[in-house]
Design a protein around this motif. Structure first.
Motif, PDB file in Angstrom:
ATOM      1  N   LEU A  94     -21.494 -12.419 -48.598  1.00 16.53           N
ATOM      2  CA  LEU A  94     -21.646 -13.399 -47.524  1.00 16.53           C
ATOM      3  C   LEU A  94     -23.078 -13.894 -47.369  1.00 16.53           C
ATOM      4  N   PHE A  95     -24.036 -13.006 -47.504  1.00 20.54           N
ATOM      5  CA  PHE A  95     -25.404 -13.356 -47.124  1.00 20.54           C
ATOM      6  C   PHE A  95     -26.397 -13.426 -48.278  1.00 20.54           C
ATOM      7  N   PHE A  96     -25.990 -12.959 -49.463  1.00 23.43           N
ATOM      8  CA  PHE A  96     -26.955 -12.948 -50.553  1.00 23.43           C
ATOM      9  C   PHE A  96     -26.489 -13.669 -51.824  1.00 23.43           C
ATOM     10  N   THR A  97     -25.176 -13.649 -52.100  1.00 23.31           N
ATOM     11  CA  THR A  97     -24.689 -14.181 -53.383  1.00 23.31           C
ATOM     12  C   THR A  97     -25.129 -15.623 -53.608  1.00 23.31           C
ATOM     13  N   ARG A  98     -24.873 -16.511 -52.635  1.00 20.32           N
ATOM     14  CA  ARG A  98     -25.221 -17.926 -52.813  1.00 20.32           C
ATOM     15  C   ARG A  98     -26.721 -18.105 -53.000  1.00 20.32           C
ATOM     16  N   ARG A  99     -27.496 -17.341 -52.218  1.00 19.60           N
ATOM     17  CA  ARG A  99     -28.964 -17.459 -52.325  1.00 19.60           C
ATOM     18  C   ARG A  99     -29.468 -16.922 -53.662  1.00 19.60           C
ATOM     19  N   VAL A 100     -28.892 -15.795 -54.095  1.00 19.76           N
ATOM     20  CA  VAL A 100     -29.290 -15.220 -55.385  1.00 19.76           C
ATOM     21  C   VAL A 100     -28.958 -16.173 -56.522  1.00 19.76           C
ATOM     22  N   THR A 113     -24.061 -22.230 -42.572  1.00 23.08           N
ATOM     23  CA  THR A 113     -24.455 -20.944 -43.144  1.00 23.08           C
ATOM     24  C   THR A 113     -24.058 -20.818 -44.611  1.00 23.08           C
ATOM     25  N   PHE A 114     -22.854 -21.290 -44.948  1.00 26.06           N
ATOM     26  CA  PHE A 114     -22.338 -21.078 -46.303  1.00 26.06           C
ATOM     27  C   PHE A 114     -22.355 -22.334 -47.160  1.00 26.06           C
TER      28      PHE A 114
END
Length: 939
Positions: free
Chosen positions: A286-292, A10-11
């Protein structure tokens, strides 16, 4: 184990990173939990006792104390390691919190004491978080940081949630003073975590890795920041962010205090909303920073916070209510601690560790505090001084947002340049022995060089003369006909072409008898083409000269001139002279010079008479390399189709390759399409194909570009690679030609897909092969093991070519120099250089290319270092699927290698893959397929 796998996938955490990531997350969790226990209590106490009127003065005091603290902090950094400084900071903070507990118990709320604790809490927040991110920057490189900072930063947000809610729930039950005591004990837990991380992950880097790319500087932190544009912009972004946050915080605190005057209720209100903001921030983290970050990139992600605050601020102008201020504070609190925080910390990664150590604390503490002070000044002297309503704070915020956005766009370029500089400093510098050439020379300079210069300088200057109008220059050129260096004499003859016809005929005639062949040829050519018709009778004497070499040179000059002037050829009976010369040269004689044969070959080539082409063909097999080279040149001069296949065969021989390529180029632009058609029909030898694009590139025309684009679709990876190189060469020399970006991107995406399939197959074969190496192999395994190794070696070569091909195509889409820098970084064995190169590409590429290319490049570096991630392993298809894809591909050698391996596998399942190839049009594939089928059916 399943929970761990969930986190890894996931991360984006890779093997070996999970434990240290969790420890860092716990570390920052404790810091922020402590802060969120202490801060609401101190803030509520401060506002209750001194009201919001005192906030601007507190802001100013924080700025002054922070500047003084920074001075001593920088002194400490020069004498003590970072881990010791962090330990002291934690211990002092714990003691301060214990003293605060005592003060609360005694209910001693002196005004000066409240200011001290307010300032210390602000400094605690700045110092501990700055030290934490500095530690994290030491542990991870740029690519690791980009993947993991989002996950690690979630610890800070979770700490904010837990600390805030603990304050809300426990403050009414156990009292603020006991909560402060809990915080004082809790912060001490950071010390063993710090020591473990330092000993296990920072010390192992060694001194040089920790100090990598750095030099000691005696400059102050302030000067170092000013010297670096990138650090200046980072300071600007942080300063503006803090200034904005303080103004928003003032609005939030002021309106909250007006609505909730009770101290305990206000502390509970702050605790609830601070925690709620952190809950929102945690979800984003958790759910958006890495993708952004992966989608928008580091610098673009920084725009989300100012744009969000700007939209909410406009809303406040319409509805000046507490709920709107809560929205503004929510945007500031949630984005600032998630996407914006991760992006800001990533901005430091191209900065050297030494420079980072000397400036990060200054920026995080002093710049933050100065911004806080500026906020205080604005509130004291503008809002209160002019007696403006609170809504004017919102107008100031909107003005500052415009400046903030401008600085973010500035840091985008500096961030890109910082990585570029890092890669350049990493790359090995090669010294060039080529002298620097002047692009423009004055007439006086030319004359001075021709009079007094060295031989090499005179030659260089003679080649650059485009016209001769000055009498002194004319005299000097004629004088150089008598120079002792034959090369200068020949070049001087070439410069006579700029003068009147017939100039220096007498001097040039004497040079016909020179001992240097090049001078003789230059003189003869000049005499033929630059004398008046009435004087052409002198040429008969050279054509019939007793010296065979002089007569052969005269014949060559005559043949060359007759190409554009057929009457001269007829006047001197060129064809009969050629026929007689060939007869004479073929007669056995000890007096024939090799040079005579060479000049006669060239004369035949220029004659364009097919009757004598057999003379050229015969000398393709001459024992003397000089004669073979002359025959190749003659074939090019003739531009006769009969020689094309001969010249293509010469491409296979390195010693004749350049001459053969030049000869094919002499055929003219029509050769471009001819070569492409021959490739399509399979008329070119397998090992000669790779040199065809370089021949096409010599023409530097739009037609060449178009045909080379067609070759980018060829099944041969080496030919595709050479075509891309040829296109880059043309682009550098003729940038105004059309290079379709759309076609380039389409080919890039196709190459990336093929590369990924090859990479997956390679990784799988390496895994299987390693199992053989770990076991005791029996005889029946050796053939399979050998076949696998052959396939791995071939796939490895294809990957090298494929990666280079991708970067060559990128060079057509972007600046070739930048792409070359990135490519050198990727193929480097240094992990830090690879990480910098990948991040450099991340800032350079468009989103569609970035999402496709960067995972491939990262996986390539992992496979090269045998450090394949769990995520990558889960994406590798089965061996059957890999074989199926490779056999459906267009690479002949890979197909043969796969069939050879299938032949030695004891698995009848593969018959389904082999049978369709039994009737393949290629003989070798048919043969290998039949052998594999027979072996598999016999099982």
């Amino acid at each position: 184990m399943k929970i761990k796998q969930f986190f890894l996938k996931t991360f984006g955490i890779r093997s070996g990173e999970f434990a240290v990531s969790l420890l860092l997350q716990l570390y920052v969790f404790i810091i922020i939990s402590t802060l969120l226990i202490v801060k609401p209590t101190v803030n509520a106490l401060f506002l209750s006792e001194l009201t919001s009127e005192a906030l601007p003065y507190a802001f100013l005091l924080v700025a002054l104390v922070a500047v003084a603290t920074s001075f001593f902090y920088n002194k400490a950094l020069k004498h003590f390691p970072l881990n010791q400084i962090i330990t002291v900071t934690i211990l002092v903070s714990s003691l301060v919190f214990i003293s605060l507990k005592i003060i609360l118990s005694l209910k001693f709320f002196a005004e000066w004491l409240l200011y001290i604790y307010y300032v210390w809490v602000a400094l605690f927040a700045l110092l501990t978080t700055s030290q934490f991110w500095l530690l994290a920057n030491l542990v991870f490189n740029i690519r690791q940081a980009k993947r993991l900072f989002g996950f690690i930063g979630a610890g800070a947000i979770t700490g904010g949630i837990v600390g805030g809610y603990l304050t809300t729930l426990l403050a009414p039950k156990i009292g603020n003073e006991n909560l402060i005591l809990i915080a004082a004990v809790l912060i001490l837990a950071c010390i063993p975590i710090l020591n473990f991380i330092w000993n296990r992950h920072v010390k192992k880097l060694g001194f040089f890795r920790q100090k990598q790319r750095s030099e000691y500087s005696k400059d102050t932190s302030f000067k170092l920041v000013l010297k670096s544009k990138h650090l200046t912009y980072i300071a600007g972004i942080i300063g503006l962010g803090v200034l904005m946050a303080k103004l928003v915080d003032y609005q939030f605190s002021d309106l909250a205090y007006r609505k909730i005057p009770d101290s305990d209720e206000l502390a509970s209100f702050f605790g609830f909303w601070f925690s709620t903001f952190n809950v929102i921030s945690l979800g984003i983290q958790l759910f958006f920073t890495r993708r952004v970050l992966n989608f928008l990139g580091v610098t673009t992600s920084l725009l989300l916070l100012p744009i969000g605050i700007g939209v909410a601020a406009v809303l406040f102008l319409v509805f000046p209510e507490l709920w709107v201020v809560i929205i503004i504070k929510a945007i500031d609190g949630s984005f600032k601690q998630s996407v914006s925080k991760a992006s800001t910390e990533l901005l430091y990664l191209p900065v050297s560790n030494d420079l980072k150590n000397k400036t990060k604390a200054f920026i995080d503490v002093v710049v933050d505090s100065i911004a806080t002070g500026i906020a205080g000044c604005l509130l004291i002297f503008v809002i209160r001084g002019l007696k403006l309503p609170t809504i004017y704070v919102t107008l100031i915020i909107l003005i500052l947002i415009v400046v903030w956005v401008i600085v973010i766009f500035k840091v985008r370029k500096s961030y890109y340049n910082a990585f570029r500089s890092n890669l350049l400093s990493f790359a090995e510098k090669t010294s060039s022995t080529t002298p620097k050439k002047v692009t423009k020379a004055t007439k006086e300079t030319v004359i001075e060089v021709l009079e007094k210069g060295e031989d090499s300088e005179i030659l260089y200057m003679l080649k650059r003369i485009n016209s001769i109008s000055d009498k002194r220059l004319k005299t000097l050129v004629i004088q150089l006909l008598h120079h002792k260096n034959p090369r200068i004499q020949a070049e001087a003859i070439s410069n006579l072409y700029h003068l009147d016809k017939g100039t220096a005929i007498v001097e040039v005639e004497k040079l016909v008898h020179s001992k240097n062949d090049y001078v003789v040829f230059s003189a003869m050519e000049y005499l033929l083409t630059h004398t008046y018709v009435n004087n052409l009778k002198i040429f008969n004497s050279y054509l019939n000269h007793d010296d065979p070499y002089i007569s052969s040179v005269a014949l060559l000059c005559l043949s060359k001139e007759s190409r554009d002037n057929a009457s001269i050829g007829r006047q001197y009976d060129l064809h009969n002279r050629l026929e007689q010369a060939i007869i004479n040269i073929n007669l056995p004689s000890e007096h024939h010079r090799t040079e005579e044969t060479i000049e006669l070959l060239r004369a035949v080539g220029y004659s364009h008479d097919p009757k004598y082409y057999s003379f050229i063909t015969a000398h393709f097999n001459n024992r003397d390399e000089r004669v073979v080279l002359a025959a190749i040149r003659a074939a090019g001069d003739s531009a006769a189709a009969v020689f094309i296949n001969y010249l293509l065969d010469f491409l296979l021989l390195k010693k004749y390759r350049e001459e053969a390529m030049e000869a094919l180029f002499k055929f003219g632009p029509q050769m471009i399409k001819t070569l492409r058609i021959m490739l399509h029909k399979g008329s070119v030898a397998e090992n000669a194909k790779q040199f065809i694009p370089a021949i096409m590139a010599k023409f530097e025309t739009q037609s060449a570009v178009d045909e080379l684009f067609k070759l980018l679709r060829h099944k041969d990876i080496v030919l595709r690679l050479e075509s891309a190189k040829a296109l880059n060469k043309i682009k550098n020399n003729k940038p105004k030609l059309t290079f379709s970006k759309r076609r380039i991107v389409r080919r890039l995406l196709t190459e990336c897909k093929m590369y990924q399939e090859t990479l997956s197959a390679m990784s799988l074969q390496k895994q299987i092969s390693s199992r053989f190496e770990d076991q005791n192999n029996f005889d029946y395994d050796l053939d399979e093991f050998s076949a696998r190794q052959s396939l791995i070696d071939l796939l490895d070569r294809r990957l090298e070519n494929g990666l280079e091909q991708i970067f060559q195509l990128l060079g057509l889409r972007y600046q070739q120099k930048d792409i070359d820098i990135a490519y050198q970084g990727i193929i480097s064995e240094k992990k830090d250089m690879q990480a910098n190169a990948i991040e450099f590409l991340d800032t350079l590429l468009t989103p569609n290319l970035k999402s496709t290319l960067l995972p491939i490049v990262e996986n390539t570096t992992l496979v090269a270092s045998n450090d394949v991630s769990d995520t990558m392993l889960s994406d590798i298809p089965s061996e059957y699927t890999c074989f199926k894809r490779l056999l459906k591909g267009r690479d002949l050698k890979i197909k043969l290698a796969v069939l050879y391996l299938l032949k030695h596998l004891n698995d009848k399942r593969y018959l389904k893959l082999v049978k369709p190839l039994i009737n393949h049009h290629h003989k070798k594939i048919r043969t290998f397929a039949i052998q594999a089928k027979d072996n598999l059916q016999s099982l």
